[in-house]
Design a protein around this motif. Sequence first.
Motif, mmCIF file in Angstrom:
data_model
loop_
_atom_site.group_PDB
_atom_site.id
_atom_site.type_symbol
_atom_site.label_atom_id
_atom_site.label_comp_id
_atom_site.label_asym_id
_atom_site.label_seq_id
_atom_site.Cartn_x
_atom_site.Cartn_y
_atom_site.Cartn_z
ATOM 1 N N THR A 67 0.830 -1.212 0.000
ATOM 2 C CA THR A 67 0.000 0.000 0.000
ATOM 3 C C THR A 67 0.859 1.253 0.000
ATOM 4 O O THR A 67 0.609 2.208 -0.742
ATOM 5 N N GLU A 68 1.888 1.266 0.844
ATOM 6 C CA GLU A 68 2.773 2.424 0.912
ATOM 7 C C GLU A 68 3.525 2.618 -0.406
ATOM 8 O O GLU A 68 3.705 3.764 -0.865
ATOM 9 N N ASN A 69 3.940 1.529 -1.030
ATOM 10 C CA ASN A 69 4.668 1.641 -2.297
ATOM 11 C C ASN A 69 3.789 2.197 -3.411
ATOM 12 O O ASN A 69 4.245 2.997 -4.231
ATOM 13 N N VAL A 70 2.537 1.785 -3.441
ATOM 14 C CA VAL A 70 1.607 2.324 -4.438
ATOM 15 C C VAL A 70 1.426 3.830 -4.221
ATOM 16 O O VAL A 70 1.438 4.619 -5.168
ATOM 17 N N MET A 71 1.270 4.229 -2.957
ATOM 18 C CA MET A 71 1.114 5.643 -2.649
ATOM 19 C C MET A 71 2.340 6.442 -3.077
ATOM 20 O O MET A 71 2.231 7.500 -3.719
ATOM 21 N N LEU A 72 3.534 5.943 -2.759
ATOM 22 C CA LEU A 72 4.767 6.632 -3.130
ATOM 23 C C LEU A 72 4.960 6.656 -4.642
ATOM 24 O O LEU A 72 5.407 7.661 -5.211
ATOM 25 N N ASP A 73 4.617 5.553 -5.308
ATOM 26 C CA ASP A 73 4.691 5.518 -6.773
ATOM 27 C C ASP A 73 3.833 6.626 -7.370
ATOM 28 O O ASP A 73 4.266 7.356 -8.268
ATOM 29 N N ASN A 74 2.620 6.742 -6.863
ATOM 30 C CA ASN A 74 1.692 7.740 -7.393
ATOM 31 C C ASN A 74 2.173 9.164 -7.127
ATOM 32 O O ASN A 74 2.098 10.032 -7.998
ATOM 33 N N VAL A 75 2.664 9.388 -5.908
ATOM 34 C CA VAL A 75 3.119 10.729 -5.527
ATOM 35 C C VAL A 75 4.282 11.184 -6.409
ATOM 36 O O VAL A 75 4.251 12.273 -6.988
ATOM 37 N N PHE A 76 5.292 10.345 -6.542
ATOM 38 C CA PHE A 76 6.478 10.787 -7.279
ATOM 39 C C PHE A 76 6.300 10.665 -8.791
ATOM 40 O O PHE A 76 6.991 11.359 -9.553
ATOM 41 N N ALA A 77 5.359 9.848 -9.232
ATOM 42 C CA ALA A 77 5.017 9.841 -10.661
ATOM 43 C C ALA A 77 4.324 11.154 -11.023
ATOM 44 O O ALA A 77 4.596 11.740 -12.076
ATOM 45 N N ARG A 78 3.438 11.605 -10.148
ATOM 46 C CA ARG A 78 2.767 12.892 -10.376
ATOM 47 C C ARG A 78 3.779 14.029 -10.349
ATOM 48 O O ARG A 78 3.726 14.957 -11.174
ATOM 49 N N ALA A 79 4.726 13.963 -9.404
ATOM 50 C CA ALA A 79 5.759 15.000 -9.322
ATOM 51 C C ALA A 79 6.595 15.028 -10.593
ATOM 52 O O ALA A 79 6.953 16.097 -11.094
ATOM 53 N N ALA A 80 6.900 13.846 -11.141
ATOM 54 C CA ALA A 80 7.692 13.770 -12.369
ATOM 55 C C ALA A 80 6.927 14.340 -13.562
ATOM 56 O O ALA A 80 7.519 14.924 -14.480
ATOM 57 N N LEU A 82 4.933 16.834 -13.354
ATOM 58 C CA LEU A 82 4.892 18.284 -13.178
ATOM 59 C C LEU A 82 6.239 18.945 -13.417
ATOM 60 O O LEU A 82 6.296 20.123 -13.789
ATOM 61 N N ASN A 83 7.336 18.213 -13.190
ATOM 62 C CA ASN A 83 8.657 18.815 -13.377
ATOM 63 C C ASN A 83 9.686 17.707 -13.585
ATOM 64 O O ASN A 83 9.733 16.755 -12.802
ATOM 65 N N ASP A 84 10.504 17.827 -14.616
ATOM 66 C CA ASP A 84 11.497 16.781 -14.878
ATOM 67 C C ASP A 84 12.858 17.072 -14.266
ATOM 68 O O ASP A 84 13.788 16.273 -14.386
ATOM 69 N N ASP A 85 13.008 18.214 -13.584
ATOM 70 C CA ASP A 85 14.243 18.503 -12.863
ATOM 71 C C ASP A 85 14.272 17.653 -11.589
ATOM 72 O O ASP A 85 13.287 17.624 -10.840
ATOM 73 N N PRO A 86 15.368 16.938 -11.319
ATOM 74 C CA PRO A 86 15.384 16.018 -10.169
ATOM 75 C C PRO A 86 15.136 16.694 -8.826
ATOM 76 O O PRO A 86 14.459 16.122 -7.964
ATOM 77 N N LEU A 87 15.677 17.905 -8.623
ATOM 78 C CA LEU A 87 15.462 18.602 -7.360
ATOM 79 C C LEU A 87 14.008 19.020 -7.209
ATOM 80 O O LEU A 87 13.371 18.758 -6.179
ATOM 81 N N HIS A 88 13.496 19.663 -8.231
ATOM 82 C CA HIS A 88 12.111 20.151 -8.143
ATOM 83 C C HIS A 88 11.121 18.988 -8.100
ATOM 84 O O HIS A 88 10.066 19.096 -7.467
ATOM 85 N N ARG A 89 11.470 17.877 -8.743
ATOM 86 C CA ARG A 89 10.606 16.695 -8.679
ATOM 87 C C ARG A 89 10.494 16.195 -7.241
ATOM 88 O O ARG A 89 9.401 15.868 -6.770
ATOM 89 N N VAL A 90 11.616 16.140 -6.534
ATOM 90 C CA VAL A 90 11.589 15.692 -5.139
ATOM 91 C C VAL A 90 10.862 16.707 -4.253
ATOM 92 O O VAL A 90 10.073 16.329 -3.380
ATOM 93 N N LEU A 91 11.104 17.988 -4.481
ATOM 94 C CA LEU A 91 10.424 19.018 -3.682
ATOM 95 C C LEU A 91 8.914 18.960 -3.876
ATOM 96 O O LEU A 91 8.140 19.083 -2.922
ATOM 97 N N ILE A 92 8.494 18.753 -5.110
ATOM 98 C CA ILE A 92 7.059 18.626 -5.382
ATOM 99 C C ILE A 92 6.516 17.359 -4.734
ATOM 100 O O ILE A 92 5.444 17.362 -4.111
ATOM 101 N N GLY A 93 7.264 16.255 -4.868
ATOM 102 C CA GLY A 93 6.824 15.000 -4.274
ATOM 103 C C GLY A 93 6.669 15.093 -2.767
ATOM 104 O O GLY A 93 5.695 14.586 -2.200
ATOM 105 N N LEU A 94 7.615 15.748 -2.108
ATOM 106 C CA LEU A 94 7.523 15.908 -0.658
ATOM 107 C C LEU A 94 6.337 16.792 -0.275
ATOM 108 O O LEU A 94 5.677 16.556 0.746
ATOM 109 N N LYS A 95 6.074 17.806 -1.083
ATOM 110 C CA LYS A 95 4.908 18.667 -0.821
ATOM 111 C C LYS A 95 3.614 17.876 -0.973
ATOM 112 O O LYS A 95 2.699 17.983 -0.145
ATOM 113 N N LEU A 96 3.524 17.057 -2.014
ATOM 114 C CA LEU A 96 2.342 16.224 -2.207
ATOM 115 C C LEU A 96 2.191 15.215 -1.065
ATOM 116 O O LEU A 96 1.079 14.966 -0.581
ATOM 117 N N LEU A 97 3.316 14.654 -0.630
ATOM 118 C CA LEU A 97 3.297 13.702 0.478
ATOM 119 C C LEU A 97 2.794 14.372 1.753
ATOM 120 O O LEU A 97 1.972 13.813 2.483
#
Length: 210
Positions: A67-80, A82-97
């Motif tokens: 369940t947690e892996n599906v949630m993380l997959d979805n969060v960081f897939a959505r972040a990717a 929205l932005n293909d820069d690795p830093l901004h992708r992680v920042l967006i993913g953490l904000k979504l999380l």
Amino acid sequence: MTTNLRGTTTRQQILEVARAAVLAKGFDATSIDEIVAAVDITKGGFFYHFPDKTALARALIDDYVATENVMLDNVFARAAELNDDPLHRVLIGLKLLAEIMADLPKGHPGCIVATACYQDRLFDAEVRDLIRDAMLGWRGRFEALFAAIADRYPAQDAVSASDLADMLMSIVDGAIILSRAVREPKALSKQVLMFRSYVKVLYTPQRAFA
């Protein structure tokens, strides 16, 4: 076909009841009798799905990790997306999380893996290996994200991608305990955002602050 469907539903009910009980008071204090009573089945019905509590623990851990892996997959897939820069992708993913955690009405219910880890003396080597594999899997996931950032952005401090991954996992589990102890459901989302701020500062060139 009907029997299999009914069996699957009963199994899921057992897992849901057991998960809530284990997160509330731990594996040791959760009895098969209370699970059987809550699901309204016989002990034979329980043992049909799980031969013992150790088998139940394995299933709970597997279910939680999936369940947690599906949630993380979805969060960081959505972040990717929205932005293909690795830093901004992680920042967006953490904000979504953090937003997901903040939307939980009573806060995060707890981590089955952490709960099992606290009481690992109750389990066999297979369960302990499941816990280790789960943690290493999450470490590897986050380490890859931070390594991609480090490939493009110089860090402002000597910190490895693996250390950052461990830091994030420690913050999340620690914040779950904090939020429950002080009865502040939003504490987890706030700590995730604090970690996000650290990552942002860590990989932002100092000249940007001049």
